[in-house]
Design a protein around this motif. Structure first.
Motif, PDB file in Angstrom:
ATOM      1  N   TYR A 244       6.494   8.756  -5.636  1.00 52.51           N
ATOM      2  CA  TYR A 244       5.984   8.021  -6.521  1.00 52.51           C
ATOM      3  C   TYR A 244       5.751   6.525  -5.676  1.00 52.51           C
ATOM      4  O   TYR A 244       6.803   5.816  -5.093  1.00 52.51           O
ATOM      5  CB  TYR A 244       6.684   7.376  -7.806  1.00 52.51           C
ATOM      6  CG  TYR A 244       5.970   6.571  -8.783  1.00 52.51           C
ATOM      7  CD1 TYR A 244       4.958   6.522  -9.341  1.00 52.51           C
ATOM      8  CD2 TYR A 244       6.598   5.211  -8.509  1.00 52.51           C
ATOM      9  CE1 TYR A 244       4.349   5.588 -10.320  1.00 52.51           C
ATOM     10  CE2 TYR A 244       6.144   4.012  -9.499  1.00 52.51           C
ATOM     11  CZ  TYR A 244       5.015   4.438 -10.327  1.00 52.51           C
ATOM     12  OH  TYR A 244       4.454   3.300 -11.201  1.00 52.51           O
ATOM     13  N   ILE A 245       4.654   5.848  -5.521  1.00 53.54           N
ATOM     14  CA  ILE A 245       4.571   4.538  -4.664  1.00 53.54           C
ATOM     15  C   ILE A 245       3.883   3.412  -5.416  1.00 53.54           C
ATOM     16  O   ILE A 245       2.637   3.691  -6.053  1.00 53.54           O
ATOM     17  CB  ILE A 245       3.575   4.649  -3.414  1.00 53.54           C
ATOM     18  CG1 ILE A 245       4.426   5.869  -2.465  1.00 53.54           C
ATOM     19  CG2 ILE A 245       3.410   3.648  -2.689  1.00 53.54           C
ATOM     20  CD1 ILE A 245       5.483   5.582  -2.180  1.00 53.54           C
ATOM     21  N   VAL A 246       3.961   2.188  -5.276  1.00 50.12           N
ATOM     22  CA  VAL A 246       3.315   1.252  -6.008  1.00 50.12           C
ATOM     23  C   VAL A 246       2.987   0.124  -4.709  1.00 50.12           C
ATOM     24  O   VAL A 246       3.842  -0.138  -4.090  1.00 50.12           O
ATOM     25  CB  VAL A 246       4.166   0.447  -6.779  1.00 50.12           C
ATOM     26  CG1 VAL A 246       3.546  -0.829  -7.446  1.00 50.12           C
ATOM     27  CG2 VAL A 246       4.435   1.255  -8.072  1.00 50.12           C
ATOM     28  N   MET A 247       1.687  -0.146  -4.645  1.00 53.11           N
ATOM     29  CA  MET A 247       1.152  -1.036  -3.622  1.00 53.11           C
ATOM     30  C   MET A 247       0.198  -2.080  -4.447  1.00 53.11           C
ATOM     31  O   MET A 247      -0.365  -1.853  -5.290  1.00 53.11           O
ATOM     32  CB  MET A 247       0.094  -0.295  -2.540  1.00 53.11           C
ATOM     33  CG  MET A 247       1.208   0.762  -1.605  1.00 53.11           C
ATOM     34  SD  MET A 247       0.091   1.396  -0.672  1.00 53.11           S
ATOM     35  CE  MET A 247       1.603   2.285   0.403  1.00 53.11           C
ATOM     36  N   SER A 248       0.271  -3.039  -3.401  1.00 53.58           N
ATOM     37  CA  SER A 248      -0.694  -4.130  -4.074  1.00 53.58           C
ATOM     38  C   SER A 248      -1.700  -4.861  -2.984  1.00 53.58           C
ATOM     39  O   SER A 248      -1.236  -4.483  -1.758  1.00 53.58           O
ATOM     40  CB  SER A 248       0.057  -5.475  -4.701  1.00 53.58           C
ATOM     41  OG  SER A 248       0.980  -5.998  -3.712  1.00 53.58           O
ATOM     42  N   LEU A 249      -2.580  -5.451  -3.558  1.00 49.22           N
ATOM     43  CA  LEU A 249      -3.690  -6.104  -2.695  1.00 49.22           C
ATOM     44  C   LEU A 249      -4.017  -7.407  -3.264  1.00 49.22           C
ATOM     45  O   LEU A 249      -4.439  -7.357  -4.187  1.00 49.22           O
ATOM     46  CB  LEU A 249      -4.542  -5.143  -2.042  1.00 49.22           C
ATOM     47  CG  LEU A 249      -5.715  -5.662  -0.996  1.00 49.22           C
ATOM     48  CD1 LEU A 249      -5.123  -5.818   0.215  1.00 49.22           C
ATOM     49  CD2 LEU A 249      -6.836  -4.564  -1.015  1.00 49.22           C
ATOM     50  N   ALA A 250      -3.874  -8.500  -2.533  1.00 48.42           N
ATOM     51  CA  ALA A 250      -4.255  -9.690  -2.953  1.00 48.42           C
ATOM     52  C   ALA A 250      -5.624 -10.192  -2.797  1.00 48.42           C
ATOM     53  O   ALA A 250      -6.066  -9.645  -1.787  1.00 48.42           O
ATOM     54  CB  ALA A 250      -3.406 -11.071  -2.543  1.00 48.42           C
ATOM     55  N   LYS A 251      -6.224 -10.831  -3.947  1.00 47.07           N
ATOM     56  CA  LYS A 251      -7.699 -11.118  -3.360  1.00 47.07           C
ATOM     57  C   LYS A 251      -7.867 -12.215  -2.288  1.00 47.07           C
ATOM     58  O   LYS A 251      -7.259 -13.243  -2.248  1.00 47.07           O
ATOM     59  CB  LYS A 251      -8.208 -11.752  -4.909  1.00 47.07           C
ATOM     60  CG  LYS A 251      -9.802 -12.014  -5.000  1.00 47.07           C
ATOM     61  CD  LYS A 251     -10.109 -12.696  -6.219  1.00 47.07           C
ATOM     62  CE  LYS A 251     -11.351 -13.258  -6.516  1.00 47.07           C
ATOM     63  NZ  LYS A 251     -11.880 -13.631  -7.775  1.00 47.07           N
ATOM     64  N   THR A 252      -8.877 -11.729  -1.575  1.00 48.83           N
ATOM     65  CA  THR A 252      -9.429 -12.881  -0.466  1.00 48.83           C
ATOM     66  C   THR A 252     -10.954 -12.637  -0.522  1.00 48.83           C
ATOM     67  O   THR A 252     -11.502 -11.321  -0.831  1.00 48.83           O
ATOM     68  CB  THR A 252      -8.786 -12.188   0.828  1.00 48.83           C
ATOM     69  OG1 THR A 252      -9.388 -11.010   1.485  1.00 48.83           O
ATOM     70  CG2 THR A 252      -7.442 -12.385   1.002  1.00 48.83           C
ATOM     71  N   ASP A 253     -11.550 -13.623  -0.088  1.00 51.72           N
ATOM     72  CA  ASP A 253     -13.096 -13.591   0.017  1.00 51.72           C
ATOM     73  C   ASP A 253     -13.651 -12.269   0.913  1.00 51.72           C
ATOM     74  O   ASP A 253     -14.784 -11.871   0.442  1.00 51.72           O
ATOM     75  CB  ASP A 253     -13.556 -14.954   0.552  1.00 51.72           C
ATOM     76  CG  ASP A 253     -13.284 -16.004  -0.210  1.00 51.72           C
ATOM     77  OD1 ASP A 253     -13.334 -15.707  -1.434  1.00 51.72           O
ATOM     78  OD2 ASP A 253     -13.429 -17.189   0.016  1.00 51.72           O
TER      79      ASP A 253
END
Length: 143
Positions: free
Chosen positions: A34-43
């Motif tokens: 089980y993995i949780v990853m994120s990615l922040a908004k950039t243009d």
């Protein structure tokens, strides 16, 4: 495998030079299967109307699935994608994407993961994609 070793394994693949590092993928948590990853908004990650691009969403789901299956494989092996199926559920309008990947089945050479991707806007989650990913176990490349 100890919790720290699992996270270290996932970070090793995620933060190595390449796409996931370049776009800013972050490992939020890692445990066996089980993995949780994120990615922040950039243009650079958006489509013309300002939502996260579908390819970016698929890329995050793909990488999270690989991490989930890799953590359930024998030491020295990691998972590479054989098939990626993504269903887009809603526009990813938020400022952050979260991918939650769970290994559903892991065998000697093939694994399958489910990934739920949500978009976070004003503290609320909206389901934006569901992915089912089939992966093949391969040996880590020599250092």
């Amino acid at each position: 495998m100890a919790h720290d070793a699992i996270r270290e394994l996932v970070e090793r693949v995620t933060y190595a030079p390449g796409y996931t590092k370049a776009v800013g993928t972050r490992v939020e948590s890692a445990e066996p299967g089980y993995i949780v990853m994120s990615l922040a908004k950039t243009d650079d990650l958006l489509q013309v109307n300002g939502f996260f691009h579908g390819g970016v969403i698929a890329g995050l789901a793909d990488h999270a699935a690989g991490g989930a299956v890799t953590t359930a494989m024998p030491p020295g092996r990691f998972a590479v994608t054989a098939n990626l199926q993504v269903s887009f559920l809603a526009p990813a309008k938020g400022t952050l994407l979260i991918a939650r990947a769970r290994a559903l089945q892991v065998g000697g050479t093939i694994g399958v993961a489910r990934v739920d991707v949500v978009s976070i806007a004003d503290g609320a989650e909206t389901a934006c994609a569901l992915a089912i990913v089939t992966l093949r176990g391969v040996d880590f490349p020599a250092k």
